[in-house]
Write a protein that holds these residues in place. Structure first.
Motif, short mmCIF file in Angstrom:
data_model
loop_
_atom_site.label_atom_id
_atom_site.label_comp_id
_atom_site.label_asym_id
_atom_site.label_seq_id
_atom_site.Cartn_x
_atom_site.Cartn_y
_atom_site.Cartn_z
N THR A 185 -27.13 -10.11 -34.04
CA THR A 185 -26.77 -10.98 -35.15
C THR A 185 -25.59 -11.83 -34.72
O THR A 185 -24.81 -11.41 -33.87
N THR A 228 -21.63 -5.13 -37.65
CA THR A 228 -22.18 -4.95 -36.30
C THR A 228 -21.17 -5.41 -35.27
O THR A 228 -20.92 -4.74 -34.26
N VAL A 237 -29.53 -2.93 -39.10
CA VAL A 237 -30.89 -2.56 -39.50
C VAL A 237 -31.36 -3.59 -40.53
O VAL A 237 -30.67 -3.82 -41.53
N TYR A 238 -32.47 -4.24 -40.25
CA TYR A 238 -33.08 -5.15 -41.22
C TYR A 238 -34.45 -4.58 -41.57
O TYR A 238 -35.28 -4.39 -40.66
N LEU A 251 -35.41 -1.71 -42.24
CA LEU A 251 -35.58 -0.43 -41.51
C LEU A 251 -35.86 -0.59 -40.02
O LEU A 251 -36.18 0.38 -39.34
N ASN A 309 -26.26 -0.19 -37.35
CA ASN A 309 -25.66 0.21 -38.63
C ASN A 309 -26.57 -0.23 -39.76
O ASN A 309 -27.32 -1.20 -39.64
N ILE A 337 -26.82 0.06 -44.39
CA ILE A 337 -26.08 0.45 -45.60
C ILE A 337 -26.36 1.92 -45.90
O ILE A 337 -25.48 2.66 -46.32
N GLY A 338 -27.60 2.35 -45.64
CA GLY A 338 -27.97 3.76 -45.86
C GLY A 338 -27.95 4.53 -44.56
O GLY A 338 -27.25 4.17 -43.62
N LEU A 363 -23.24 2.90 -43.27
CA LEU A 363 -22.01 2.33 -43.85
C LEU A 363 -21.71 2.99 -45.20
O LEU A 363 -20.57 3.23 -45.56
N VAL A 420 -21.71 -3.41 -47.43
CA VAL A 420 -22.13 -4.08 -46.19
C VAL A 420 -21.08 -5.08 -45.69
O VAL A 420 -21.31 -5.83 -44.75
C1 LIG Z 1 -31.88 -9.01 -44.42
C2 LIG Z 1 -31.20 -7.68 -44.40
C3 LIG Z 1 -31.98 -6.54 -44.44
C4 LIG Z 1 -31.38 -5.28 -44.45
N1 LIG Z 1 -32.17 -4.17 -44.48
C5 LIG Z 1 -31.60 -2.94 -44.54
C6 LIG Z 1 -32.40 -1.78 -44.61
O1 LIG Z 1 -33.63 -1.83 -44.59
N2 LIG Z 1 -31.78 -0.59 -44.69
C7 LIG Z 1 -30.41 -0.47 -44.71
O2 LIG Z 1 -29.92 0.65 -44.82
N3 LIG Z 1 -29.61 -1.57 -44.60
C8 LIG Z 1 -30.16 -2.79 -44.51
N4 LIG Z 1 -29.37 -3.92 -44.41
C9 LIG Z 1 -27.92 -3.77 -44.15
C10 LIG Z 1 -27.65 -3.96 -42.62
O3 LIG Z 1 -28.29 -2.98 -41.88
C11 LIG Z 1 -26.17 -3.92 -42.22
O4 LIG Z 1 -25.64 -2.67 -42.50
C12 LIG Z 1 -25.35 -4.98 -42.93
O5 LIG Z 1 -25.99 -6.23 -42.84
C13 LIG Z 1 -23.93 -5.07 -42.37
O6 LIG Z 1 -23.94 -5.47 -41.01
P1 LIG Z 1 -23.54 -6.99 -40.59
O7 LIG Z 1 -22.23 -7.28 -41.26
O8 LIG Z 1 -23.42 -6.95 -39.12
O9 LIG Z 1 -24.61 -7.88 -41.11
C14 LIG Z 1 -29.96 -5.17 -44.41
C15 LIG Z 1 -29.19 -6.36 -44.34
C16 LIG Z 1 -29.78 -7.58 -44.34
C17 LIG Z 1 -28.93 -8.83 -44.28
#
Ligand SMILES: Cc1cc2nc3c(=O)[nH]c(=O)nc-3n(C[C@H](O)[C@H](O)[C@H](O)COP(=O)(O)O)c2cc1C
Length: 235
Positions: free
Chosen positions: A9, A15, A84-85, A87, A123, A125-126, A155, A159
């Motif tokens: 990303t 991340t 993780v996007y 899953l 990483n 959210i779950g 996390l 997020v």
């Molecule tokens: C489009 C999108 C899809 C995501 N899908 C999931 C998911 O399926 N499961 C999950 O636990 N977190 C999901 N997240 C959260 C991310 O895995 C990540 O933890 C969050 O974006 C923070 O990281 P970043 O600041 O580097 O983007 C998603 C985030 C985005 C933007």
């Protein structure tokens, strides 16, 4: 040691912070090269198969892919950092992995990959990091990498990095630094049993196909040039 970072990303978010924590104690004594996706590879594989049938240099995106592949070949430690996007890993990371299929064991592997270390930092959210890690680990294994370590961070609180509690930050920092410590001292990686088996069975496959070819395919020519299979089966 040379370290290549593939950032899945461009956002300077969780991340990015986790990857920076990982690098904190490694930056000074090592040479670090970073790629950010999709900036450094802004195209999906178009399926032309030029890489398989002709050469990876004939990929329409070679100007983007080759510098990344050459940096990977040159490195000792490969770090894949991805949120993780849905899953899984991000589409841009998957796009790079798709472009590297030509170097899978079933096509044209490079023996330099057999001795590399790799780290997958994800990483979510779950708690479900497994799917994204598997996307990357599967490719690495077929590229011939044995020493693969995974760190999946849940996390849990949100997020946005700055909105996480100090307690959560500390938990993430401790876990990430503990993994980074592993790479402070150099060590040699031996080809593992799973990679050896992949090599052995794909060698059998390449040999069987080469026997039936009047002109060797690009894949089999590569195996022959490496001395892994015979060059000529007619004498
Ligand atoms: C489009 C999108 C899809 C995501 N899908 C999931 C998911 O399926 N499961 C999950 O636990 N977190 C999901 N997240 C959260 C991310 O895995 C990540 O933890 C969050 O974006 C923070 O990281 P970043 O600041 O580097 O983007 C998603 C985030 C985005 C933007």
């Amino acid at each position: 040691m040379k370290i290549v970072i593939i950032n899945g990303t461009e956002i300077k978010g969780c991340t990015f912070h986790i990857k920076e924590i990982f690098l904190e104690d490694l930056r000074d004594n090592n040479e670090v090269t970073e790629f950010y996706l999709p900036k450094d590879l802004p195209y999906f594989c178009c399926g032309c198969k030029n890489c398989f049938f002709k050469s990876e240099e004939k990929c329409p995106h070679a100007a983007y892919v080759m510098p990344i592949w050459n940096a990977i070949l040159d490195a000792d430690l490969l770090v894949f950092a991805s949120p993780v996007y849905a899953l899984r890993t991000t589409a841009q990371m998957k796009s790079l992995l798709d472009h590297l299929c030509v170097h899978w064991m079933v096509h044209r592997p490079d023996e330099k990959m057999f001795h590399k270390k790799a780290v997958i930092l994800t990483n979510a959210i779950g708690v479900f990091n497994g799917g994204a890690q598997k996307d990357i680990a599967t490719s690495l294994a077929w590229l011939g990498v044995t020493d693969i370590k995974k760190l999946g961070i849940g996390l849990m609180e949100g997020v946005i990095w700055d909105e996480l509690s100090n307690k959560r930050h500390n938990y993430i920092i401790n876990k990430t630094k503990k993994l980074a410590n592993r790479y402070k001292k150099a060590y040699h990686v031996h080809m593992g049993i799973k990679v050896s088996l992949k090599f052995y069975f794909t060698k059998m496959m390449h040999q069987a196909i080469a026997k039936k070819e009047t002109t060797l395919s690009a894949d089999n020519q590569h195996w022959a040039d490496k001395g892994w299979i015979k060059k000529n089966y007619n004498n």
